[in-house]
Design an enzyme around this catalytic site. Structure first.
Site, PDB file in Angstrom:
ATOM      1  CG  ASP A   1      -2.065   0.844   1.243  1.00  0.00           C
ATOM      2  OD1 ASP A   1      -2.452   1.280   0.152  1.00  0.00           O
ATOM      3  OD2 ASP A   1      -2.634   1.102   2.327  1.00  0.00           O
TER       4      ASP A   1
ATOM      5  CG  HIS B   1      -6.812   4.657  -1.173  1.00  0.00           C
ATOM      6  ND1 HIS B   1      -5.561   4.402  -0.658  1.00  0.00           N
ATOM      7  CD2 HIS B   1      -6.855   4.037  -2.378  1.00  0.00           C
ATOM      8  CE1 HIS B   1      -4.886   3.677  -1.529  1.00  0.00           C
ATOM      9  NE2 HIS B   1      -5.642   3.442  -2.580  1.00  0.00           N
ATOM     10  N   GLY B   2      -9.307   5.020   2.291  1.00  0.00           N
ATOM     11  CA  GLY B   2      -9.934   5.642   3.464  1.00  0.00           C
ATOM     12  C   GLY B   2     -11.267   5.005   3.806  1.00  0.00           C
TER      13      GLY B   2
HETATM   14 ZN    ZN Z   1      -4.759   4.841   1.033  1.00  0.00          ZN
END
Ligand code: ZN
Length: 288
Positions: free
Chosen positions: A82, A208-209
């Protein structure tokens, strides 16, 4: 089966309108929790480590543990790096056995981002693994990368199309208003933008998140074309809270097995919920 590239599993998810969850893990118990939950729910799944976790555990330990896990299950399992900003770390992880790499050059100019992504793509294509790149800037804190709110910027749909054309990247993480860490208020997701990007780009899109986005908003993102969702912070909190609870009840506890087991169980329950939310349960190919 061995670790697999995440490209086919994400392409299938995009074609069929569900999402493959990707979980950041930091310990052996966390890794086992992910694989056990995915196996029980017959879901494809992605294990992720940040560069910080690679520094903490070593890429060879992580890849070895993930390989043992993959060989112990029938569900497709990928190992993803990541937010890697450093080509040499990407190469080390590929050599260790990672089957998916995110090259994050989103802090650079569009041209530089294209150049750095192409560099990893060339290597990854030769050995058949996935590459993820980011356009725009996702706000918040992810390991060593901090993006202040005023520096976060959303991905431009036309640029996304151009970027995929120029790089041939297998998966794209466009910034669409989510942030790393835990949200102070509700996330401010630009749903129209997801739709516009998905119309222009046929590769799987990555959210993401994923920690703390309300379930109905996650479902909307998936309906609009998000095919991979990253979850990190929420897992750390669930895991750590379960350990804190053991010590609150018994401050004298000194056997790691006695506090890691409840933490693993709590984590597994949280992971099950995310797999179901993503619509990935039952999507693993049938046992052969
Ligand atoms: Zn991320």
């Amino acid at each position: 089966m061995p670790l697999v590239s995440s490209t086919p599993m994400l392409q299938k998810a995009r074609a069929e309108g569900y999402c493959v969850p990707a979980f950041n893990v930091h310990t052996l118990e966390m890794l086992q929790a992910v694989v056990e939950a995915a196996t029980e729910l017959e879901s494809p799944v992605i294990l992720q480590s940040t560069v910080g976790t690679v520094k903490h555990l070593g890429e060879n330990y992580i890849a070895a543990a993930a390989t043992v896990a993959a060989n112990s299950t029938f569900v497709p399992l990928a190992l993803h790096l990541d937010h890697c900003t450093d080509f040499s770390v990407a190469v080390r992880c590929i050599r260790a056995g990672y089957t998916s790499i995110m090259i994050d050059a989103s802090m650079h100019s569009f041209e530089e981002n294209v150049k750095r992504t192409k560099q990893v793509m060339e290597l990854a294509t030769a050995i058949g693994i996935n590459v993820e790149a980011e356009l725009g800037k996702v706000g918040g804190v992810e390991d060593d990368i901090t993006v202040e709110d005023h520096d976060a910027s959303l991905a431009d749909p036309a640029e996304c199309e151009e970027f995929v054309k120029l790089t041939g990247v297998s998966t794209l993480a466009p910034a669409i208003g989510t942030a790393h860490g835990i949200y102070k208020g509700d996330p401010n997701i630009d749903f129209d933008r997801i739709g516009l990007i998905a119309n222009r780009v046929s590769v799987p899109l990555v959210l993401h998140g994923g920690s703390g986005i309300p379930d109905d908003q996650v479902r909307r993102c998936i309906d609009l074309g998000m095919s991979k969702m990253n979850v990190a912070t929420e897992l750390r909190i669930v895991f750590s809270d379960a350990i804190k609870e053991v010590f609150a009840k018994n401050p004298e506890e000194n056997d790691p097995r006695h506090y890691m087991k409840p933490a693993k169980d709590a984590l597994k329950a949280a992971i099950r919920e995310k797999i179901i939310l993503c619509g990935a349960a039952g999507k693993a190919p049938a046992r052969g």
